[in-house]
Scaffold this motif. Structure first.
Motif, PDB file in Angstrom:
ATOM      1  N   GLY A  85      21.822 -17.343  32.448  1.00 15.38           N
ATOM      2  CA  GLY A  85      21.607 -18.475  33.570  1.00 15.38           C
ATOM      3  C   GLY A  85      19.967 -17.451  34.192  1.00 15.38           C
ATOM      4  O   GLY A  85      19.250 -18.047  34.663  1.00 15.38           O
ATOM      5  N   GLY A  86      20.579 -16.198  34.626  1.00 16.76           N
ATOM      6  CA  GLY A  86      19.608 -15.237  35.560  1.00 16.76           C
ATOM      7  C   GLY A  86      17.671 -15.404  34.227  1.00 16.76           C
ATOM      8  O   GLY A  86      16.960 -15.528  35.535  1.00 16.76           O
ATOM      9  N   ILE A  87      18.461 -15.440  33.333  1.00 18.31           N
ATOM     10  CA  ILE A  87      16.765 -15.368  32.610  1.00 18.31           C
ATOM     11  C   ILE A  87      15.859 -16.302  32.879  1.00 18.31           C
ATOM     12  O   ILE A  87      14.866 -16.369  32.858  1.00 18.31           O
ATOM     13  N   ALA A  88      17.282 -17.689  32.345  1.00 16.22           N
ATOM     14  CA  ALA A  88      16.641 -18.763  32.321  1.00 16.22           C
ATOM     15  C   ALA A  88      15.597 -19.318  33.761  1.00 16.22           C
ATOM     16  O   ALA A  88      14.520 -19.853  34.243  1.00 16.22           O
ATOM     17  N   ILE A 130      10.948 -20.048  27.381  1.00 18.90           N
ATOM     18  CA  ILE A 130      11.729 -19.443  26.807  1.00 18.90           C
ATOM     19  C   ILE A 130      13.011 -19.011  28.085  1.00 18.90           C
ATOM     20  O   ILE A 130      14.541 -19.285  27.797  1.00 18.90           O
ATOM     21  N   ALA A 131      12.520 -19.849  29.023  1.00 18.92           N
ATOM     22  CA  ALA A 131      13.710 -20.429  30.086  1.00 18.92           C
ATOM     23  C   ALA A 131      15.023 -21.247  29.238  1.00 18.92           C
ATOM     24  O   ALA A 131      16.009 -21.538  29.430  1.00 18.92           O
ATOM     25  N   LEU A 132      14.167 -23.053  28.568  1.00 20.69           N
ATOM     26  CA  LEU A 132      14.921 -23.586  27.816  1.00 20.69           C
ATOM     27  C   LEU A 132      16.032 -22.660  26.903  1.00 20.69           C
ATOM     28  O   LEU A 132      17.187 -22.694  26.848  1.00 20.69           O
ATOM     29  N   ILE A 133      15.544 -21.906  26.619  1.00 22.67           N
ATOM     30  CA  ILE A 133      16.318 -20.385  25.296  1.00 22.67           C
ATOM     31  C   ILE A 133      17.140 -20.218  25.310  1.00 22.67           C
ATOM     32  O   ILE A 133      18.163 -20.234  25.614  1.00 22.67           O
ATOM     33  N   ALA A 134      16.828 -19.572  27.005  1.00 21.16           N
ATOM     34  CA  ALA A 134      17.360 -18.915  28.159  1.00 21.16           C
ATOM     35  C   ALA A 134      19.221 -19.360  28.097  1.00 21.16           C
ATOM     36  O   ALA A 134      20.292 -19.157  27.979  1.00 21.16           O
TER      37      ALA A 134
END
Length: 54
Positions: A21-24, A11-15
């Motif tokens: 940036g904040g979600i990642a 999920i971090a990579l997709i974000a």
């Protein structure tokens, strides 16, 4: 638990690809915490299994 860490990492990579940036950053933080908890639990289980056999 390792599965959840990998899911958070994906999920971090997709974000990050889409520019969130904040979600990642939060997903990477969650993935790190889950990974460390998994490693600690695996080590404790390994040590306890050695003690039980010995």
């Amino acid at each position: 638990m390792l599965h959840y860490a990998i899911v958070c990492l994906v999920i971090a990579l997709i974000a990050a690809v889409f520019g969130f940036g904040g979600i990642a950053a939060s997903a990477v933080g969650i993935a790190k915490i889950l990974f460390y908890v998994f490693v600690i639990m695996a080590v404790i289980t390994f040590v306890l299994s050695l003690l039980k056999k010995g």
